[in-house]
Design an enzyme around this catalytic site. Structure first.
Site, mmCIF file in Angstrom:
data_model
loop_
_atom_site.group_PDB
_atom_site.id
_atom_site.type_symbol
_atom_site.label_atom_id
_atom_site.label_comp_id
_atom_site.label_asym_id
_atom_site.label_seq_id
_atom_site.Cartn_x
_atom_site.Cartn_y
_atom_site.Cartn_z
ATOM 1 N N CYS A 133 0.841 -1.365 0.173
ATOM 2 C CA CYS A 133 -0.152 0.120 0.239
ATOM 3 C C CYS A 133 1.065 1.555 0.029
ATOM 4 O O CYS A 133 0.683 2.098 -0.420
ATOM 5 C CB CYS A 133 -1.084 0.120 1.132
ATOM 6 N N HIS A 134 1.511 1.864 0.994
ATOM 7 C CA HIS A 134 2.463 2.830 0.995
ATOM 8 C C HIS A 134 3.665 2.121 1.374
ATOM 9 O O HIS A 134 4.920 2.921 1.843
ATOM 10 C CB HIS A 134 2.116 3.693 2.231
ATOM 11 N N GLY A 135 4.938 1.145 0.721
ATOM 12 C CA GLY A 135 5.633 0.928 1.232
ATOM 13 C C GLY A 135 6.724 0.893 2.521
ATOM 14 O O GLY A 135 7.629 1.447 2.275
ATOM 15 N N TYR B 294 -4.665 12.016 -0.826
ATOM 16 C CA TYR B 294 -3.668 10.883 -0.823
ATOM 17 C C TYR B 294 -2.396 11.494 -0.678
ATOM 18 O O TYR B 294 -1.792 10.932 -0.271
ATOM 19 C CB TYR B 294 -4.821 10.142 -1.855
#
Lengths: 169, 418
Positions: A133-135, B294
């Protein structure tokens, strides 16, 4: 005389407000608390898992409280790698010895501590887990090494019922 | 607001109006003096009202067939698509309707930014608008969870986990939001309830938004205060009604294009896979209208600060009437602001683009620069411009630059408008 009257009135106002606040609070609390985990959800709080078929180097994922739990049977290299890490290199310093009671078995909640995604096994820069998702990168002990996640993956309360069965929760 | 006391023509009308002055209200709305120079960017208020009504009507009909249960929700949506008469049409209007709603609201907000509509005396209209925008995001997010696909589930997981960034009580708040230890059935049922409630809250706020608008009246492209009614105004009906109606028609063509020709282009294929708590999709991306925020969330390497930055990016808008120190409303008369305005538009589009890309390498760098610029625009550029900018002289009325008023200076002002 008149000053005394004002004092009595102020007291009555304050007392009325106080009773009112307690009343409103007593009404609001059930409406708020009904959203908390209910009795049926709490009743499912523990799971027993048979791990006899897990080969060294392999991991299984089981569902506990609606969340995936990784049970990894680590190889000796993976254990050595996890134990050789210096505490200074860790964002959330924690010894591998404290995370895995039995060094062969790593039991942890498979939820990234950033925003709750499920990290992928055997991926990332530290041979552990990688969150797509966000590493966030985790090592072979499930400790955060790189990326936005603030803490290591959580170790749930668990125990070996016998040599084959792990009880989580 | 009209200069005469309204008296209904019919006897029954008079009898009714004396008891409930609805006809007086109708007359006020029809006669409402509107600046005659309003351009097509001013038609989006009407378009947004249409979007809200469309979402409420299609939403009510979908709710007759949808089942809010973790085991049945996904199937019930497929049931709507395949079995229910015109179910596919109603659902596609509803799902694309949310994108159209946001498209219109972004144009509406950026129109306000360009013409300074948020400035005194219209601050309350602006703040109500920001609250509506926040509620729209909440409604859209919860609505996206209802089909219980993979994106629904993991979107819900990521967004609710934002609250876990709050120190000490975060974990408790998240479990309270979930009604369990993960996103599950209790989460779905409460999201459905709130998704059903919020549009009606928005409807109430829209009434307040329009009420607050009718006190000072509309801003206009020149951005000056005008006398009402005067030769600078036209009655709302029929002039604005026809213009809004025509713009709405054009908007509906775009809307219909998406519904009938590419109903899924704004969605994600992963949401046609049923929710699975064991597997996270490789790329979690929110709907396009949330992408700029986001990108801001991901550009900050710290969890708590990322969440704070994202919320600040929205809430900073509420402070805009006090951050922008310039007394001149319209960007037409603010040569420097006009340029910074377009840089901000580009900045937000860039943030939206990098929000859809993986958070690594060059994308991450661009996201960080664009995030920094976003805040610099509101916190530094706008207050400084208010003092430093040399603005172009304003005309005295809307009519003056067109008709060449008697004032000697009017020729200069006329040039400045061109």
């Amino acid at each position: 005389m008149s000053e005394k009257k004002i004092k009595r009135r102020e007291f009555l106002f304050t007392a009325s407000y106080a009773v009112g606040v307690v009343g409103v609070g007593a009404v609001i609390w059930p409406l708020v608390d009904q959203m908390n985990p209910d009795a049926s959800v709490k009743a499912l709080a523990s799971t027993e898992v048979d791990v006899s078929s897990v080969e060294p180097g392999k991991a299984i994922t089981v569902l506990w409280r609606g969340k995936p739990v990784f049970i990894k049977r680590r190889t000796t290299e993976e254990i050595a790698e996890a134990r050789a890490v210096k505490m200074d290199d860790l964002k959330d310093p924690q010894k591998d010895e404290d995370r895995a009671k039995d060094p062969e078995w790593l039991v942890m909640v498979g939820v990234c501590t950033h925003l709750g995604c499920v990290p992928l096994n055997d991926k990332g820069d530290y041979n552990g887990w990688f969150c797509p998702c966000h590493g966030s990168h985790y090592d072979t002990s499930g400790r955060i090494r790189k990326g936005p996640a603030p803490t290591n993956m959580e170790i749930p309360k668990y125990e070996f019922v016998n040599s084959n069965i792990i009880k989580i929760g | 607001m009209s200069d005469h006391e309204y008296v209904p023509k019919s006897k029954f009308g008079k009898w009714f109006n004396d008891r409930l002055p609805l006809l007086t209200l109708g007359n006020h709305l029809a006669d409402y003096p509107t600046p005659k120079n309003l351009n097509y960017w001013w038609t989006f208020g009407g378009i947004l009202t249409f979007c809200l009504i469309t979402q409420i009507v299609t939403g009510l009909t979908l709710a007759m067939h949808y089942i809010a249960h973790a085991d049945l929700a996904f199937e019930s949506v497929e049931h709507i698509m395949r079995d229910v008469n015109y179910g596919w049409l109603i659902r596609y209007i509803h799902s694309n309707g949310s994108s159209m709603f946001f498209l219109a609201v972004y144009i509406h907000i950026f129109r306000s930014l360009f013409y300074g509509s948020y400035k005194s005396p219209r601050e309350i209209i602006w703040i109500i608008g920001i609250i509506i925008y926040l509620l729209m995001m909440a409604a859209a997010f919860m609505g996206y969870v209802l089909p219980w696909g993979q994106m629904s589930f993991w979107g819900a997981t990521v967004i609710t986990n934002l609250f876990s960034a709050i120190p000490f009580i975060g974990e408790g708040i998240v479990q309270w939001l979930w009604g369990g230890y993960s996103v599950d059935n209790p989460t779905l049922t409460r999201f459905f309830t709130l998704h059903y409630l919020i549009p009606f809250l928005i409807l109430g706020l829209v009434v307040l938004h329009i009420w607050a608008l009718h006190i000072p009246g509309n801003n206009n492209p020149v951005g000056i205060d005008i006398k009402k009614p005067s030769k600078d105004t036209v009655p709302f009906h029929p002039y604005i009604v026809i213009k809004d109606g025509f713009a709405l028609l054009m908007f509906m063509i775009v809307f219909a294009f998406f519904v009938f020709y590419s109903p899924n282009i704004l969605g994600h294929p992963d949401n046609y896979i049923e929710a699975n708590p064991m597997v996270t999709p490789a790329h979690i991306v929110p709907e396009w209208y949330l992408l700029p925020f986001y990108a801001i969330l991901r550009s900050i390497p710290d969890k708590l600060m990322g969440v704070v930055a994202m919320l600040s990016a929205i809430l900073i808008l509420a402070a805009l009437p006090w951050l922008d120190k310039s007394k001149i409303r319209s960007a037409v008369f603010r040569p420097l602001y006009k340029q910074f305005y377009w840089i901000l538009v580009a900045d937000v589009i860039i943030l939206g683009y990098v929000g859809a890309m993986p958070a690594e390498g060059l994308y991450l760098l661009v996201a960080r620069v664009a995030t920094a610029y976003y805040f610099i625009h509101f916190l530094i550029i706008l207050p400084v411009l208010g003092f430093k900018e040399k603005t172009i002289p304003l005309p005295l009325s809307i009519t003056e630059p067109v008709l060449e008023g008697p004032l000697s200076s009017s020729t200069i002002k006329k040039e400045s408008l061109n």
